[in-house]
Design a protein around this motif. Structure first.
Motif, PDB file in Angstrom:
ATOM      1  N   TYR A   1       0.828  -1.198   0.000  1.00 45.46           N
ATOM      2  CA  TYR A   1       0.000   0.000   0.000  1.00 45.46           C
ATOM      3  C   TYR A   1       0.868   1.256   0.000  1.00 45.46           C
ATOM      4  N   MET A   2       1.918   1.276   0.805  1.00 42.31           N
ATOM      5  CA  MET A   2       2.810   2.436   0.854  1.00 42.31           C
ATOM      6  C   MET A   2       3.519   2.644  -0.483  1.00 42.31           C
ATOM      7  N   ARG A   3       3.916   1.579  -1.140  1.00 38.55           N
ATOM      8  CA  ARG A   3       4.551   1.703  -2.459  1.00 38.55           C
ATOM      9  C   ARG A   3       3.591   2.320  -3.463  1.00 38.55           C
ATOM     10  N   MET A   4       2.341   1.869  -3.416  1.00 35.39           N
ATOM     11  CA  MET A   4       1.358   2.398  -4.360  1.00 35.39           C
ATOM     12  C   MET A   4       1.057   3.863  -4.080  1.00 35.39           C
ATOM     13  N   ILE A   5       0.867   4.207  -2.829  1.00 38.69           N
ATOM     14  CA  ILE A   5       0.549   5.592  -2.480  1.00 38.69           C
ATOM     15  C   ILE A   5       1.706   6.512  -2.846  1.00 38.69           C
ATOM     16  N   ARG A   6       2.920   6.112  -2.543  1.00 40.34           N
ATOM     17  CA  ARG A   6       4.083   6.937  -2.901  1.00 40.34           C
ATOM     18  C   ARG A   6       4.216   7.071  -4.412  1.00 40.34           C
TER      19      ARG A   6
END
Length: 84
Positions: free
Chosen positions: A40-45
């Motif tokens: 999720y953090m990879r996608m949001i970033r």
């Protein structure tokens, strides 16, 4: 409620939110790959900071879809409806 600290805290620490993913030891990177927060953090970033579209983030999208599917299956198997 008290057990969530043991689940949420490692998930946040290993997701790359507080510490860079590349700076973690290899064993911690392997553990973080099985946590949905990492993907999720990879996608949001990627979306917010770099303006990446979802076609470049297909692997993380696939992982999050798999986590969702597994969660729904486990929840539906554990759900017991009874009429008393």
């Amino acid at each position: 409620m008290q057990m969530t600290v043991f689940i949420l805290l490692p998930s946040i620490l290993l997701s790359g939110f507080m510490f860079p993913y590349e700076g973690m030891p290899v064993a911690a990177q392997w553990i973080s790959e099985v946590l949905p927060a990492t993907h999720y953090m990879r996608m949001i970033r990627g979306i917010i900071l770099r303006g990446t579209d979802l076609s470049e983030l297909w692997q993380d999208t696939l992982w999050l879809g798999a986590f969702t599917l597994v969660g729904l299956v486990v929840a539906s198997l554990r759900f017991k409806k009874s009429l008393d």
